[in-house]
Design an enzyme around this catalytic site. Structure first.
Site, PDB file in Angstrom:
ATOM      1  N   ASP B  16       0.816  -1.211   0.000  1.00 31.38           N
ATOM      2  CA  ASP B  16       0.000   0.000   0.000  1.00 31.38           C
ATOM      3  C   ASP B  16       0.848   1.259   0.000  1.00 31.38           C
ATOM      4  O   ASP B  16       0.685   2.141  -0.850  1.00 31.38           O
ATOM      5  CB  ASP B  16      -0.918   0.043   1.232  1.00 31.38           C
ATOM      6  CG  ASP B  16      -1.865  -1.141   1.297  1.00 31.38           C
ATOM      7  OD1 ASP B  16      -1.582  -2.177   0.664  1.00 31.38           O
ATOM      8  OD2 ASP B  16      -2.875  -1.033   1.994  1.00 31.38           O
ATOM      9  N   ARG B  97      -0.155   3.477  17.461  1.00 30.36           N
ATOM     10  CA  ARG B  97      -0.453   4.557  16.523  1.00 30.36           C
ATOM     11  C   ARG B  97      -0.050   5.939  17.012  1.00 30.36           C
ATOM     12  O   ARG B  97       0.564   6.698  16.267  1.00 30.36           O
ATOM     13  CB  ARG B  97      -1.939   4.526  16.134  1.00 30.36           C
ATOM     14  CG  ARG B  97      -2.322   3.318  15.303  1.00 30.36           C
ATOM     15  CD  ARG B  97      -1.515   3.216  14.030  1.00 30.36           C
ATOM     16  NE  ARG B  97      -1.703   1.953  13.332  1.00 30.36           N
ATOM     17  CZ  ARG B  97      -0.770   1.005  13.253  1.00 30.36           C
ATOM     18  NH1 ARG B  97       0.411   1.156  13.824  1.00 30.36           N
ATOM     19  NH2 ARG B  97      -1.018  -0.094  12.576  1.00 30.36           N
ATOM     20  N   ASP B 126      -7.463   2.945  12.339  1.00 33.90           N
ATOM     21  CA  ASP B 126      -6.151   3.585  12.347  1.00 33.90           C
ATOM     22  C   ASP B 126      -6.160   4.968  11.718  1.00 33.90           C
ATOM     23  O   ASP B 126      -5.426   5.859  12.143  1.00 33.90           O
ATOM     24  CB  ASP B 126      -5.122   2.685  11.672  1.00 33.90           C
ATOM     25  CG  ASP B 126      -4.697   1.550  12.585  1.00 33.90           C
ATOM     26  OD1 ASP B 126      -4.893   1.670  13.804  1.00 33.90           O
ATOM     27  OD2 ASP B 126      -4.182   0.541  12.078  1.00 33.90           O
ATOM     28  N   SER B 178      -4.487  -9.814   6.455  1.00 32.27           N
ATOM     29  CA  SER B 178      -3.906  -8.509   6.716  1.00 32.27           C
ATOM     30  C   SER B 178      -3.360  -8.515   8.145  1.00 32.27           C
ATOM     31  O   SER B 178      -4.063  -8.918   9.069  1.00 32.27           O
ATOM     32  CB  SER B 178      -5.026  -7.469   6.542  1.00 32.27           C
ATOM     33  OG  SER B 178      -4.816  -6.353   7.341  1.00 32.27           O
TER      34      SER B 178
END
Lengths: 404, 404, 404, 404
Positions: B16, B97, B126, B178
């Protein structure tokens, strides 16, 4: 000492309540009626109990079968709240006390007694739970708590007390561990557990296999939940008590449901106990798993708040209060959508939900995955985030302005 | 589209973010700086990452080692709160994060960028966590979220996009699951997990052994806790990151720390994930066990309330808010007494505290047992119970009066 | 733009919704049905509203009298929770939105519409409340929110828009304040209030007398409460709406129920408003006073928790959710004992309870005073305190031990 | 009875503690040291108190000036939490007890006493607050609570007791109301208040003017708040105690700060009291108004939760516990941004904030109004609402699917 003429005693057949019968008669000059609650503690404890009571001096002995009622009306409502005391304890003893006290009070009113009596010690929670229920249900009855009155302070003293009166008693002098059992759990305290640095040993566990000796092969059970209650297990509709008994057997075989904790008693001290709740642990996992599918984020958080609050109310003997009713009503309302099916794997001490589904599931493969769908549009998220973090943005802009 | 000249991208080296680099340059006509956060995701993911970034078109690539800081300043404070999201999830992705976003923003300010960019999808949490941090730390920066803008919708599309531009990429077309990893945990989503009735399979678990294949022989670790933080393991003082790494290895070997849950995302949908948190599970059990010894009843209840509140704040990307600071301050204050030693047994998927002690323990063998002592007098309980249940008594007397 | 053929618009007769009718027809090429909810906003606002709707281009106009239902099924249940948003706001607009949206949806289903439309702006709470209700009640209907779509940005633009289409409109160009009224309250925003350092002026208050101009002589009203609901006022049984209307008049005369606050909107910004809730303020004081007599300590605390939670749910447009139902169920259960009589004094802006009594009162002159009684024995307190402070004592003893 | 040699008594100079001095000497055969805490109860109560103590038989008398410390270290931290007990009570007596008990204990340790004594009755909260503090601060000291020991049961008995010993006493036989005062408030109980249906009369109020007799002309005060603390009033920097005294005068003149409530005591009974807190009421309004500007939605809600929790901890005598410290730490952290200026209008019993501003205000005229701005885009709201109501939408779609 209050003047009483007829006392109904919560009688277990054990050493303590056996000694209480003659003690009451001698010290209060009253008739003593033995009341026995069958809450699933097991046939062994109930065998010959009426004879034993009479032999100890009771004028009569009543046995009430409360097994189904306890699971249906006390345990299931509590389970809906998700109550777990101090993160671990499934409240086995706590949930049994109100139903026993209520039935005891009903017995006292039926036989025209003017007092009730229990055999709980003065350092425990159970005295509070019993007397809290008495106060709410029949405040006019005198409450007698021999352990806070007499000067008998050891098993030896109790055995001597009975022997002096020629009352037969099979209790042994050496009883290291103190236990309490009902359909939901068995607890063990005392002995080696009194030092928190000691490991528990094989005597501390009664119902469940040691996980290390449990079967090498895992087993599964399937559980059907309707409105927050277990209604069928392994494809078979079961009454609450039967479902619990069935799951107790399965769980115990695989060493499921052991905890060894130090907890805060209501009376201000801490105590350590080993609790075994095999079926209850499975039920609890199953219900939470259905909730995962069904409850939205805010509802799940509130259910956890309700569970935390309920855990204290139940532990603290607050069952028969408007507050407890209010909490249970909230949980029951939330449970209206909690229906579904769950498969639980039992293995070496663990009960793990491995499959779950529900007609009310808010989970949707379609929505959760990365493809397009009608309900969720990626672009919505931009606006959401912007507003969601707006206060942070304004605060940061303020700070920058002040720094200039 | 906003006008930007230099963007700092949170770059992972995966498919990505590799595609995002050329996409940014083409669509925003800007310079792209790759920022890589080392939060313990593993050497494999970091190997050659700078070269890869440059090959994809980044003007430069910065790598920040955040491993110790993340454990010390994000995970340990969170652990003191006892935060567990929806009863199960130890918040592995959530806690990483904010520290990544903060370091990314610092990089952006250092290199004079006017925008930041992340590769999170438009359906996940996220994006909210990254953008919540950006808003709090540098609201003046433009935020670019390609997944909410572009029309690339599949791995195939991304691979084609890179191939058309002759950008080398080792990613395969078939990537079913994922994943996200850092020092604390690894998560797995997608594939077979998308149907909640499917069992997870061996591909869903990466770090930990299947409990059924874990060693037959249990192992123990001893953990020293000071003021709510793990400071030594198995007798050796360790930095936060080292302690976590050590416990990760031990836990993984015994299959500890697996959960398979459906959770409520902040954006309104549910998702299913398998999370592995071996060391974190052990640390959490250890801290809670010391709390059992040290916190009084009301403090324990409040710690649970704080943990519940914190679980949502952390999950929801609220780290850099006054509210989160307030919650962390409350937890840190409560943790001042949470010091002690714990032995944890690892066996077939379970981490069980089997020994515990503390200089601050409120548990006392002397007080908890049935004998006499100076501190607790049985007779105190009578008065306590009477006042404790007084409202129930008065209420019941009222009811009786009304019925007459 | 979605394809729709028939839209039901929540129509108020004001400038905004008058312009929406032609705008919908032009932009969606659809039939527009005007739906008017009578929630007690007053006869003036409803006069000739049907003709006005038709003149603006609506194919038909339905008026629903929701006054009694709103007070009985939305306001009274909310009052039992004690919900007050951010310590001051009695939720007047918030409680009206769900009932209007629900009736609008019912109208839409009845007339076979495929869309619903409201005139709320894009910065307010009401859009969330309307659309939250639509989503819960009829997710299949398309939602149109013109304020988030069109480029009309001022009253002038709206007036021009209508003038160009020869649609008659009595609205004036100069309307400084934005207001919303229903049986419970009237709100005023805008104008001088937009700077928080400005004082409100006489234009900011509509229903209530300025306390400084209120009668010099105080007045009292007596209120009878049953199970948490006002059932009679000044000796006369009244329906919920009538009781509210009666108390509105009394309260307004004495300047009761004004607040001037800055509040957090759900959408992330703050706004300032002047709210007048004369009757509601009196009702709220009356209910809380009966609770003072009836609820025990833990129940009162929980009622406050419930009120705090409910204030956000109601404000945030969460009425039609399982969580709101759960909270309301909890409050309703707690209110079962909340019956009694209260006298409230109205004077110069204040509503003060000066007399109160209840059959369920836990207050007892006998128990509270210093003399002897059967229920409370001074000596009980010693034991209570000892156990109540036991954890503090043990903690302090530990500390002393460590210091040695 | 415990053996003690030297007792430090919390001495007020009133009838009760005057009688306690000889009673202690006779019953415990010990030296009695009188300890007087000046917490702002007023010069009249302190005048000649040392002589009085000696005349009653005390060996010495210590007076500690705690006025500034009480406001700075007990009241201001409490105010930051927003604690208000049962919705009304500003905790005047509750906040004074811990500081008195702490100073008393310090005196006891300094003079080498082995016991502490207070004059609180056995039905009140204060005994719990004093003894809770003793337990936390000096558990080794013996606690003597004469009201739970002696058989003196009336003012007459106490006066006779003193007369028999020739101890001079100016107390009159007829004292209808029981009062307690400190810098923050004065409370009045007893007499006509003992029946909740009775109105309070002029004897029930001491400090404040009856609102009906307060000035016809309103007055304003301006208050400067920094980090949640009042630092200046009417343009003048003032110490906490001076600010409070100044505001007490202003408020009292305008009849501000009266409440007449029935409350739940910790010991299980209810009591009624009239409390006057003129300056405190103004301070509280001022702080909450700055919070309105500064705290975001979730922070405000948490501050309310913290205040609710704190209200019980403070009321219940839990000041010196880790839990209270944790709560205060949370509130203090939240208060870091609570700085600003407020103008309060005083009129006929009401203190109303009419102007407010803050450098940290999240309110912005620009964002709140209908025009365009950089920070808030109307279109963001559509995405926000969609995700915000997504669970409701999915739930409704599920229900429709099931009905088909």
């Amino acid at each position: 000492m209050s003047k009483v003429t007829k006392v109904v005693l919560a009688y277990s057949g054990g050493l303590d309540t056996s000694a209480i019968i003659p003690w009451l008669k001698e010290n209060y000059d009253c008739e003593v009626v033995a009341f026995v609650a069958d809450v699933g503690q097991g046939a062994a404890e109930l065998e010959g109990i009426e004879e034993k009571a009479i032999a100890s001096g009771a004028s009569s002995c009543y046995i009430a079968d409360l097994k189904e009622e306890m699971v249906a009306d006390y345990i299931y409502p509590s389970l809906k709240t998700g109550a777990i005391y101090e993160g671990k304890y499934l409240l086995g003893t706590s949930m049994a006390r109100p139903i026993i006290a209520k039935a005891q009070v009903e017995c006292a009113l039926a036989v025209g007694a003017d007092a009730v009596c229990h055999g709980c010690t003065g350092k425990g929670n159970d005295q509070v739970r019993f007397e809290g229920a008495y106060a709410a249900l029949a405040p006019q009855l005198t409450v007698i708590a021999p352990w806070r009155e007499w000067d008998l302070r050891s098993r030896e003293a109790l055995l001597d007390y009975l022997a002096e009166r020629d009352i037969p008693c099979t209790a042994s002098l050496e009883k290291i561990y103190s236990r309490d059992a009902n359909a939901w759990h068995i607890s063990t305290e005392g002995g080696v557990l009194e030092n928190t640095w000691n490991q528990s040993n094989e005597l501390c566990w009664v119902w469940t296999k040691d996980p290390e000796n449990a079967p090498e092969k895992a087993e599964t059970v399937s559980i059907l939940v309707e409105k927050g209650e277990v209604v069928a297990v392994d494809g078979e509709a079961m009454s609450p008590f039967n479902a619990l008994t069935y799951l107790n057997e399965k769980g115990a075989e695989h060493g499921v449901g052991r905890i060894d904790i130090v907890e805060n008693r209501l009376v201000g001290i801490k105590s350590r106990g080993c609790y075994e709740t095999p079926g209850g642990t499975i039920m609890n996992e199953a219900l939470r798993a259905v909730e995962q599918l069904v409850l939205d984020k805010e509802s799940y958080e509130f259910r956890e708040t309700v569970g935390l609050k309920a855990s204290h109310l139940i532990y603290d003997g607050r069952w028969f209060t408007p507050l407890c009713k209010s909490i249970l009503a909230a949980a029951d309302e939330l449970a209206q959508d909690v229906s579904g099916e769950v498969v639980v794997k039992l293995y070496k001490g663990q009960a793990t939900v491995i499959q779950k589904r529900s007609m009310n599931s808010l989970y949707s493969e379609e929505f959760a995955t990365f493809g397009e769908d009608d309900v969720y549009d990626h672009s919505h998220a931009g606006g959401f985030i912007r507003l969601y973090s707006l206060a942070s943005r304004i605060r940061a802009l303020n700070t920058q302005k002040k720094q200039k």
